[in-house]
Design a protein around this motif. Structure first.
Motif, PDB file in Angstrom:
ATOM      1  N   MET A  26       0.829  -1.173   0.000  1.00 47.49           N
ATOM      2  CA  MET A  26       0.000   0.000   0.000  1.00 47.49           C
ATOM      3  C   MET A  26       0.883   1.250   0.000  1.00 47.49           C
ATOM      4  SD  MET A  26      -3.371  -1.117   0.333  1.00 47.49           S
ATOM      5  CE  MET A  26      -4.082   0.431   0.260  1.00 47.49           C
ATOM      6  N   CYS A  27       0.379   2.253  -0.595  1.00 51.24           N
ATOM      7  CA  CYS A  27       1.083   3.527  -0.691  1.00 51.24           C
ATOM      8  C   CYS A  27       1.007   4.259   0.656  1.00 51.24           C
ATOM      9  CB  CYS A  27       0.447   4.370  -1.786  1.00 51.24           C
ATOM     10  SG  CYS A  27       1.131   6.021  -1.911  1.00 51.24           S
ATOM     11  N   PRO A  28       2.162   4.676   1.208  1.00 52.89           N
ATOM     12  CA  PRO A  28       2.142   5.391   2.483  1.00 52.89           C
ATOM     13  C   PRO A  28       1.920   6.899   2.336  1.00 52.89           C
ATOM     14  CG  PRO A  28       4.396   5.014   1.835  1.00 52.89           C
ATOM     15  CD  PRO A  28       3.517   4.352   0.787  1.00 52.89           C
ATOM     16  N   HIS A  29       1.802   7.389   1.115  1.00 53.01           N
ATOM     17  CA  HIS A  29       1.675   8.829   0.895  1.00 53.01           C
ATOM     18  C   HIS A  29       0.250   9.314   1.105  1.00 53.01           C
ATOM     19  CE1 HIS A  29       5.109   7.562  -1.760  1.00 53.01           C
ATOM     20  NE2 HIS A  29       5.675   8.353  -0.870  1.00 53.01           N
ATOM     21  N   ASP A  30       0.133  10.602   1.441  1.00 56.68           N
ATOM     22  CA  ASP A  30      -1.177  11.219   1.605  1.00 56.68           C
ATOM     23  C   ASP A  30      -1.202  12.493   0.783  1.00 56.68           C
ATOM     24  OD1 ASP A  30      -3.725  11.718   2.533  1.00 56.68           O
ATOM     25  OD2 ASP A  30      -3.010  12.780   4.314  1.00 56.68           O
ATOM     26  N   PRO A  31      -1.996  12.566  -0.247  1.00 58.54           N
ATOM     27  CA  PRO A  31      -2.936  11.557  -0.735  1.00 58.54           C
ATOM     28  C   PRO A  31      -2.199  10.387  -1.384  1.00 58.54           C
ATOM     29  CG  PRO A  31      -2.883  13.391  -2.262  1.00 58.54           C
ATOM     30  CD  PRO A  31      -2.016  13.772  -1.090  1.00 58.54           C
ATOM     31  N   ALA A  32      -2.883   9.268  -1.432  1.00 61.52           N
ATOM     32  CA  ALA A  32      -2.288   8.046  -1.973  1.00 61.52           C
ATOM     33  C   ALA A  32      -1.977   8.185  -3.462  1.00 61.52           C
ATOM     34  CB  ALA A  32      -3.238   6.870  -1.763  1.00 61.52           C
ATOM     35  N   CYS A  33      -0.941   7.504  -3.891  1.00 59.87           N
ATOM     36  CA  CYS A  33      -0.565   7.496  -5.311  1.00 59.87           C
ATOM     37  C   CYS A  33      -1.615   6.719  -6.111  1.00 59.87           C
ATOM     38  CB  CYS A  33       0.792   6.830  -5.493  1.00 59.87           C
ATOM     39  SG  CYS A  33       2.161   7.784  -4.803  1.00 59.87           S
ATOM     40  N   PRO A  34      -1.740   7.034  -7.409  1.00 61.91           N
ATOM     41  CA  PRO A  34      -2.681   6.278  -8.248  1.00 61.91           C
ATOM     42  C   PRO A  34      -2.292   4.800  -8.308  1.00 61.91           C
ATOM     43  CG  PRO A  34      -1.811   8.190  -9.414  1.00 61.91           C
ATOM     44  CD  PRO A  34      -1.036   8.064  -8.149  1.00 61.91           C
ATOM     45  N   GLU A  35      -3.275   3.953  -8.389  1.00 62.85           N
ATOM     46  CA  GLU A  35      -3.042   2.512  -8.523  1.00 62.85           C
ATOM     47  C   GLU A  35      -2.344   2.203  -9.843  1.00 62.85           C
ATOM     48  OE1 GLU A  35      -3.759   0.127  -6.249  1.00 62.85           O
ATOM     49  OE2 GLU A  35      -4.431   1.691  -4.874  1.00 62.85           O
ATOM     50  N   ALA A  36      -1.729   1.048  -9.935  1.00 67.96           N
ATOM     51  CA  ALA A  36      -0.998   0.645 -11.135  1.00 67.96           C
ATOM     52  C   ALA A  36      -1.905   0.494 -12.344  1.00 67.96           C
ATOM     53  CB  ALA A  36      -0.245  -0.650 -10.886  1.00 67.96           C
ATOM     54  N   ASP A  37      -3.189   0.223 -12.140  1.00 72.91           N
ATOM     55  CA  ASP A  37      -4.108   0.057 -13.269  1.00 72.91           C
ATOM     56  C   ASP A  37      -4.884   1.336 -13.598  1.00 72.91           C
ATOM     57  OD1 ASP A  37      -5.657   0.014 -10.989  1.00 72.91           O
ATOM     58  OD2 ASP A  37      -6.801  -1.769 -11.552  1.00 72.91           O
ATOM     59  N   ALA A  38      -4.576   2.436 -12.903  1.00 71.81           N
ATOM     60  CA  ALA A  38      -5.238   3.717 -13.180  1.00 71.81           C
ATOM     61  C   ALA A  38      -4.622   4.385 -14.405  1.00 71.81           C
ATOM     62  CB  ALA A  38      -5.112   4.640 -11.968  1.00 71.81           C
ATOM     63  N   LYS A  39      -5.399   5.208 -15.075  1.00 71.27           N
ATOM     64  CA  LYS A  39      -4.897   5.910 -16.261  1.00 71.27           C
ATOM     65  C   LYS A  39      -3.771   6.866 -15.913  1.00 71.27           C
ATOM     66  CE  LYS A  39      -8.983   5.506 -19.056  1.00 71.27           C
ATOM     67  NZ  LYS A  39      -9.625   6.034 -20.221  1.00 71.27           N
ATOM     68  N   ASP A  40      -3.790   7.422 -14.705  1.00 72.16           N
ATOM     69  CA  ASP A  40      -2.749   8.361 -14.293  1.00 72.16           C
ATOM     70  C   ASP A  40      -1.650   7.702 -13.452  1.00 72.16           C
ATOM     71  OD1 ASP A  40      -4.375   7.929 -12.103  1.00 72.16           O
ATOM     72  OD2 ASP A  40      -4.384  10.027 -11.455  1.00 72.16           O
ATOM     73  N   ARG A  41      -1.409   6.407 -13.684  1.00 72.81           N
ATOM     74  CA  ARG A  41      -0.430   5.639 -12.900  1.00 72.81           C
ATOM     75  C   ARG A  41       0.957   6.264 -12.894  1.00 72.81           C
ATOM     76  NH1 ARG A  41      -2.198   2.286 -16.679  1.00 72.81           N
ATOM     77  NH2 ARG A  41      -1.124   2.472 -18.623  1.00 72.81           N
ATOM     78  N   GLU A  42       1.330   6.995 -13.951  1.00 74.32           N
ATOM     79  CA  GLU A  42       2.662   7.602 -14.031  1.00 74.32           C
ATOM     80  C   GLU A  42       2.822   8.772 -13.055  1.00 74.32           C
ATOM     81  OE1 GLU A  42       3.421   8.653 -18.085  1.00 74.32           O
ATOM     82  OE2 GLU A  42       3.058   6.632 -18.787  1.00 74.32           O
ATOM     83  N   ALA A  43       1.727   9.214 -12.428  1.00 67.51           N
ATOM     84  CA  ALA A  43       1.784  10.309 -11.467  1.00 67.51           C
ATOM     85  C   ALA A  43       2.221   9.836 -10.083  1.00 67.51           C
ATOM     86  CB  ALA A  43       0.431  10.994 -11.377  1.00 67.51           C
ATOM     87  N   ALA A  44       2.385   8.534  -9.890  1.00 72.03           N
ATOM     88  CA  ALA A  44       2.838   8.017  -8.596  1.00 72.03           C
ATOM     89  C   ALA A  44       4.262   8.503  -8.324  1.00 72.03           C
ATOM     90  CB  ALA A  44       2.792   6.489  -8.603  1.00 72.03           C
ATOM     91  N   ARG A  45       4.597   8.587  -7.059  1.00 72.05           N
ATOM     92  CA  ARG A  45       5.934   9.053  -6.670  1.00 72.05           C
ATOM     93  C   ARG A  45       7.005   8.037  -7.020  1.00 72.05           C
ATOM     94  NH1 ARG A  45       5.412  12.047  -0.856  1.00 72.05           N
ATOM     95  NH2 ARG A  45       3.531  13.228  -1.348  1.00 72.05           N
ATOM     96  N   THR A  46       8.164   8.539  -7.373  1.00 70.90           N
ATOM     97  CA  THR A  46       9.318   7.693  -7.660  1.00 70.90           C
ATOM     98  C   THR A  46       9.947   7.271  -6.338  1.00 70.90           C
ATOM     99  OG1 THR A  46       9.731   8.858  -9.729  1.00 70.90           O
ATOM    100  CG2 THR A  46      11.564   7.604  -8.803  1.00 70.90           C
ATOM    101  N   ILE A  47      10.144   5.956  -6.158  1.00 73.51           N
ATOM    102  CA  ILE A  47      10.783   5.492  -4.930  1.00 73.51           C
ATOM    103  C   ILE A  47      12.194   4.968  -5.178  1.00 73.51           C
ATOM    104  CG2 ILE A  47       8.640   5.067  -3.708  1.00 73.51           C
ATOM    105  CD1 ILE A  47       8.951   2.099  -4.316  1.00 73.51           C
ATOM    106  N   ALA A  48      12.525   4.679  -6.435  1.00 68.77           N
ATOM    107  CA  ALA A  48      13.887   4.283  -6.811  1.00 68.77           C
ATOM    108  C   ALA A  48      14.131   4.765  -8.230  1.00 68.77           C
ATOM    109  CB  ALA A  48      14.068   2.773  -6.724  1.00 68.77           C
ATOM    110  N   SER A  49      15.223   5.467  -8.411  1.00 70.68           N
ATOM    111  CA  SER A  49      15.541   6.008  -9.728  1.00 70.68           C
ATOM    112  C   SER A  49      16.918   5.522 -10.171  1.00 70.68           C
ATOM    113  CB  SER A  49      15.515   7.539  -9.670  1.00 70.68           C
ATOM    114  OG  SER A  49      15.816   8.081 -10.921  1.00 70.68           O
ATOM    115  N   HIS A  50      16.995   5.020 -11.383  1.00 66.95           N
ATOM    116  CA  HIS A  50      18.253   4.550 -11.953  1.00 66.95           C
ATOM    117  C   HIS A  50      18.401   5.120 -13.362  1.00 66.95           C
ATOM    118  CE1 HIS A  50      19.195   1.816  -8.681  1.00 66.95           C
ATOM    119  NE2 HIS A  50      17.892   1.619  -8.618  1.00 66.95           N
ATOM    120  N   PRO A  51      18.640   6.439 -13.466  1.00 70.98           N
ATOM    121  CA  PRO A  51      18.733   7.072 -14.783  1.00 70.98           C
ATOM    122  C   PRO A  51      19.877   6.518 -15.635  1.00 70.98           C
ATOM    123  CG  PRO A  51      19.425   8.588 -13.066  1.00 70.98           C
ATOM    124  CD  PRO A  51      18.865   7.381 -12.381  1.00 70.98           C
TER     125      PRO A  51
END
Length: 66
Positions: free
Chosen positions: A1-26
């Motif tokens: 579950m997402c610990p953020h408030d407000p919660a990040c969009p679910e993986a199956d939501a259209k705006d799923r890319e708006a979820a916060r990044t928790i690990a980045s490997h550019p």
């Protein structure tokens, strides 16, 4: 579950890319989002259920004449 408030969009939501990044490997071209989605630099996505979203970068845009 997402610990953020407000919660990040679910993986199956259209705006799923708006979820916060928790690990980045550019250097490798990918990031892990809070909702479990792996987002690639070419805009492709790997969903937590194993589904794939094809890259959807707008590279085929028509060039308008000035």
């Amino acid at each position: 579950m997402c610990p953020h408030d407000p919660a990040c969009p679910e993986a199956d939501a259209k705006d799923r890319e708006a979820a916060r990044t928790i690990a980045s490997h550019p250097e490798q071209g990918w990031s892990l989002l809070c909702n479990g989605v792996v987002l690639f630099e070419d805009t492709g996505e790997l969903l937590p259920n194993g589904g794939v979203i094809a890259p959807h970068r707008p590279t085929d845009m028509a060039i308008s004449a000035a």
